[in-house]
Scaffold this active site. Structure first.
Site, PDB file in Angstrom:
ATOM      1  N   SER A 149       0.856  -1.190   0.000  1.00  0.00           N
ATOM      2  CA  SER A 149       0.000   0.000   0.000  1.00  0.00           C
ATOM      3  C   SER A 149       0.887   1.233   0.000  1.00  0.00           C
ATOM      4  O   SER A 149       2.084   1.144   0.305  1.00  0.00           O
ATOM      5  CB  SER A 149      -0.855  -0.034   1.275  1.00  0.00           C
ATOM      6  OG  SER A 149      -1.307   1.246   1.617  1.00  0.00           O
ATOM      7  N   TYR A 162      -3.785  -1.238   9.825  1.00  0.00           N
ATOM      8  CA  TYR A 162      -3.585  -1.452   8.378  1.00  0.00           C
ATOM      9  C   TYR A 162      -2.188  -0.990   7.968  1.00  0.00           C
ATOM     10  O   TYR A 162      -1.447  -1.712   7.306  1.00  0.00           O
ATOM     11  CB  TYR A 162      -4.663  -0.693   7.598  1.00  0.00           C
ATOM     12  CG  TYR A 162      -4.546  -0.834   6.097  1.00  0.00           C
ATOM     13  CD1 TYR A 162      -5.085  -1.941   5.445  1.00  0.00           C
ATOM     14  CD2 TYR A 162      -3.905   0.134   5.317  1.00  0.00           C
ATOM     15  CE1 TYR A 162      -4.979  -2.081   4.064  1.00  0.00           C
ATOM     16  CE2 TYR A 162      -3.795   0.010   3.945  1.00  0.00           C
ATOM     17  CZ  TYR A 162      -4.343  -1.099   3.320  1.00  0.00           C
ATOM     18  OH  TYR A 162      -4.235  -1.232   1.949  1.00  0.00           O
TER      19      TYR A 162
HETATM   20  N1  LIG Z   1      -8.151  -0.309  -3.250  1.00  0.00           N
HETATM   21  C1  LIG Z   1      -7.092   0.477  -3.125  1.00  0.00           C
HETATM   22  O1  LIG Z   1      -7.121   1.647  -3.526  1.00  0.00           O
HETATM   23  C2  LIG Z   1      -5.818  -0.072  -2.527  1.00  0.00           C
HETATM   24  C3  LIG Z   1      -4.730   0.796  -2.376  1.00  0.00           C
HETATM   25  C4  LIG Z   1      -3.529   0.306  -1.864  1.00  0.00           C
HETATM   26  C5  LIG Z   1      -3.438  -1.039  -1.534  1.00  0.00           C
HETATM   27  N2  LIG Z   1      -4.504  -1.871  -1.682  1.00  0.00           N
HETATM   28  C6  LIG Z   1      -4.310  -3.294  -1.372  1.00  0.00           C
HETATM   29  O2  LIG Z   1      -4.712  -4.049  -2.514  1.00  0.00           O
HETATM   30  C7  LIG Z   1      -5.193  -5.332  -2.103  1.00  0.00           C
HETATM   31  C8  LIG Z   1      -6.581  -5.558  -2.674  1.00  0.00           C
HETATM   32  O3  LIG Z   1      -7.432  -4.561  -2.123  1.00  0.00           O
HETATM   33  P1  LIG Z   1      -8.903  -4.307  -2.692  1.00  0.00           P
HETATM   34  O4  LIG Z   1      -9.103  -2.856  -2.709  1.00  0.00           O
HETATM   35  O5  LIG Z   1      -9.121  -5.109  -3.911  1.00  0.00           O
HETATM   36  O6  LIG Z   1      -9.772  -4.910  -1.454  1.00  0.00           O
HETATM   37  P2  LIG Z   1     -11.282  -5.440  -1.418  1.00  0.00           P
HETATM   38  O7  LIG Z   1     -12.061  -4.943  -2.567  1.00  0.00           O
HETATM   39  O8  LIG Z   1     -11.770  -5.171  -0.049  1.00  0.00           O
HETATM   40  O9  LIG Z   1     -11.084  -7.043  -1.616  1.00  0.00           O
HETATM   41  C9  LIG Z   1     -10.427  -7.750  -0.616  1.00  0.00           C
HETATM   42  C10 LIG Z   1     -10.378  -9.219  -1.003  1.00  0.00           C
HETATM   43  O10 LIG Z   1      -9.728  -9.935   0.062  1.00  0.00           O
HETATM   44  C11 LIG Z   1     -10.604 -10.983   0.507  1.00  0.00           C
HETATM   45  N3  LIG Z   1     -10.360 -11.224   1.925  1.00  0.00           N
HETATM   46  C12 LIG Z   1     -10.528 -10.366   2.966  1.00  0.00           C
HETATM   47  N4  LIG Z   1     -10.243 -10.966   4.119  1.00  0.00           N
HETATM   48  C13 LIG Z   1      -9.866 -12.240   3.812  1.00  0.00           C
HETATM   49  C14 LIG Z   1      -9.442 -13.354   4.580  1.00  0.00           C
HETATM   50  N5  LIG Z   1      -9.362 -13.300   5.917  1.00  0.00           N
HETATM   51  N6  LIG Z   1      -9.122 -14.497   3.930  1.00  0.00           N
HETATM   52  C15 LIG Z   1      -9.207 -14.579   2.581  1.00  0.00           C
HETATM   53  N7  LIG Z   1      -9.605 -13.560   1.810  1.00  0.00           N
HETATM   54  C16 LIG Z   1      -9.943 -12.405   2.428  1.00  0.00           C
HETATM   55  C17 LIG Z   1     -12.011 -10.494   0.174  1.00  0.00           C
HETATM   56  O11 LIG Z   1     -12.955 -11.555   0.058  1.00  0.00           O
HETATM   57  P3  LIG Z   1     -13.847 -12.042   1.315  1.00  0.00           P
HETATM   58  O12 LIG Z   1     -14.322 -10.815   2.023  1.00  0.00           O
HETATM   59  O13 LIG Z   1     -14.942 -12.872   0.707  1.00  0.00           O
HETATM   60  O14 LIG Z   1     -12.934 -12.885   2.157  1.00  0.00           O
HETATM   61  C18 LIG Z   1     -11.753  -9.848  -1.181  1.00  0.00           C
HETATM   62  O15 LIG Z   1     -11.676 -10.836  -2.188  1.00  0.00           O
HETATM   63  C19 LIG Z   1      -5.149  -5.322  -0.573  1.00  0.00           C
HETATM   64  O16 LIG Z   1      -3.966  -5.942  -0.123  1.00  0.00           O
HETATM   65  C20 LIG Z   1      -5.134  -3.851  -0.229  1.00  0.00           C
HETATM   66  O17 LIG Z   1      -4.554  -3.603   1.030  1.00  0.00           O
HETATM   67  C21 LIG Z   1      -5.688  -1.422  -2.154  1.00  0.00           C
END
Ligand SMILES: NC(=O)c1ccc[n+]([C@@H]2O[C@H](COP(=O)([O-])OP(=O)(O)OC[C@H]3O[C@@H](n4cnc5c(N)ncnc54)[C@H](OP(=O)(O)O)[C@@H]3O)[C@@H](O)[C@H]2O)c1
Length: 248
Positions: A149, A162
Site C-alpha cells: 500500500s 492497516y
Molecule cells: N483499493 C485500493 O485503492 C488499494 C490501495 C492500496 C493497496 N490496496 C491493497 O490491494 C489489495 C486488494 O485490495 P482491494 O481494494 O481489492 O480490497 P477489497 O475490494 O476489499 O477485496 C479484498 C479481497 O480480500 C478478501 N479477503 C478479505 N479478508 C480475507 C481473509 N481473511 N481471507 C481470505 N480472503 C480475504 C475479500 O474476500 P472475502 O471478504 O470474501 O474474504 C476480497 O476478495 C489489498 O492488499 C489492499 O490492502 C488497495
C-alpha cells in the site's frame, strides 16, 4: 466480467495462486492472469463471490480453482495449497493480496479486537501463505508477490493496524528475498496505488470512484513479476501505476 484468453499469453504454462481473489484487485488479477494463459487458484471467505469469478474464467475456456478459505487460518491455507497442488501439480507464483482495512483512527481510539484482526489477516495471513508457498516455489523457481500500500513504507497518522501490517508485509517480503535468494525464488512487494474497489470506497467515502482507475488497469506489474522477464528481480518494491516494463 469479460474474460478473453489470449492464444499467445505469456503465462500459459504457469499456475498462479491469488488470495482474496473474489473482489477488487484479486478478481482483476484472476482475470488478467487467466487471460495470459495461466491456471489460477483463488481463495476468499465468500464462496458465492469466488464461484462467480471462477464461472467467468471457466466459461471463457480458462482454468480456475476456487477454494473458500480464510488466510488467517493455518488449516485453511494448507487446505488451499494442497487442493492447488492436487489439481494443477505445481505452483509458480503466489500473490498475497487478501486484506482488510480496519479502523482509520488514532492509536488511543483503536479497538484491540480490530487491531488483532487486521494483523491476523494482513500480516499473519501473508506469513502463512508464504510458509506454505516456499517449498512449492523452490521446485519451480517461482515468485512471491506481496500487495502492499502507499502506507506500507512509512507510518501514516491514523492509519492504524492497516498501516503497521503493510509495513510488516514489506519487511516480510524483503526478509524472504534474502532467505530465498540462493533457491531462485523471488519475493517482491507492490503498492497498487488508488483503485476503484470496495476497500478504497471505505477508506475515502467522499471520493468520486470515477477519479481512480479500475484494478484491471494496474495489473501489468503483476504479470511481469509472475513471468520469466522478472527472473532475477527480488527484494524490490514496485509502484504499479508507475511501472514501465524494462526494455529488452
Ligand atoms: N483499493 C485500493 O485503492 C488499494 C490501495 C492500496 C493497496 N490496496 C491493497 O490491494 C489489495 C486488494 O485490495 P482491494 O481494494 O481489492 O480490497 P477489497 O475490494 O476489499 O477485496 C479484498 C479481497 O480480500 C478478501 N479477503 C478479505 N479478508 C480475507 C481473509 N481473511 N481471507 C481470505 N480472503 C480475504 C475479500 O474476500 P472475502 O471478504 O470474501 O474474504 C476480497 O476478495 C489489498 O492488499 C489492499 O490492502 C488497495
Amino acid at each position: 466480467m469479460d474474460v478473453t484468453i489470449r492464444d499467445d499469453g505469456e503465462l500459459s504454462d504457469r499456475v498462479i495462486m491469488i488470495s482474496g481473489g473474489s473482489r477488487g484487485l484479486g478478481r482483476a488479477l484472476a482475470r488478467r492472469y487467466a487471460e495470459e494463459g495461466a491456471a489460477v487458484s483463488l481463495c476468499a471467505r465468500s464462496e458465492d463471490d469466488l464461484g462467480e469469478v471462477a464461472d467467468h474464467i471457466r466459461a471463457a475456456g480458462g482454468r480456475c480453482l476456487a477454494i473458500p478459505a480464510d488466510v488467517s487460518s493455518a488449516d485453511d491455507v494448507e487446505r488451499w495449497f494442497e487442493a492447488t497442488s492436487a489439481t494443477f501439480g505445481r505452483v509458480d507464483a503466489v500473490v498475497n493480496n487478501a486484506s482488510v482495512l480496519g479502523p482509520l483512527v488514532p492509536v488511543e481510539d483503536h479497538p484491540e479486537d480490530a487491531w488483532r484482526r487486521v494483523m491476523e489477516v494482513n500480516l499473519t495471513g501473508a506469513f502463512l501463505c508464504a510458509r506454505a508457498a516456499v517449498p512449492r516455489l523452490r521446485r519451480t523457481a517461482g515468485s512471491l508477490i506481496h500487495v502492499s500500500s502507499g502506507v506500507g513504507d512509512h507510518g501514516r497518522p491514523e492509519w492504524g493496524a492497516y498501516c503497521v501490517s503493510k509495513n510488516g508485509l514489506e519487511a516480510l517480503s524483503e526478509m524472504l528475498a534474502g532467505e530465498l535468494a540462493d533457491d531462485g525464488v523471488r519475493s517482491n512487494a507492490v503498492d497498487p496505488g488508488a483503485m476503484r474497489t470496495e476497500m478504497r470506497a471505505a477508506a475515502y467515502p467522499e471520493e468520486d470512484p470515477g477519479e481512480v482507475p479500475p484494478p484491471y488497469e494496474v495489473t501489468d506489474v503483476f504479470v511481469y513479476l509472475a513471468s520469466e522477464r522478472s527472473g532475477d528481480v527480488t527484494g524490490q518494491r514496485f509502484r504499479a501505476q508507475e511501472f514501465e516494463p524494462p526494455a529488452g
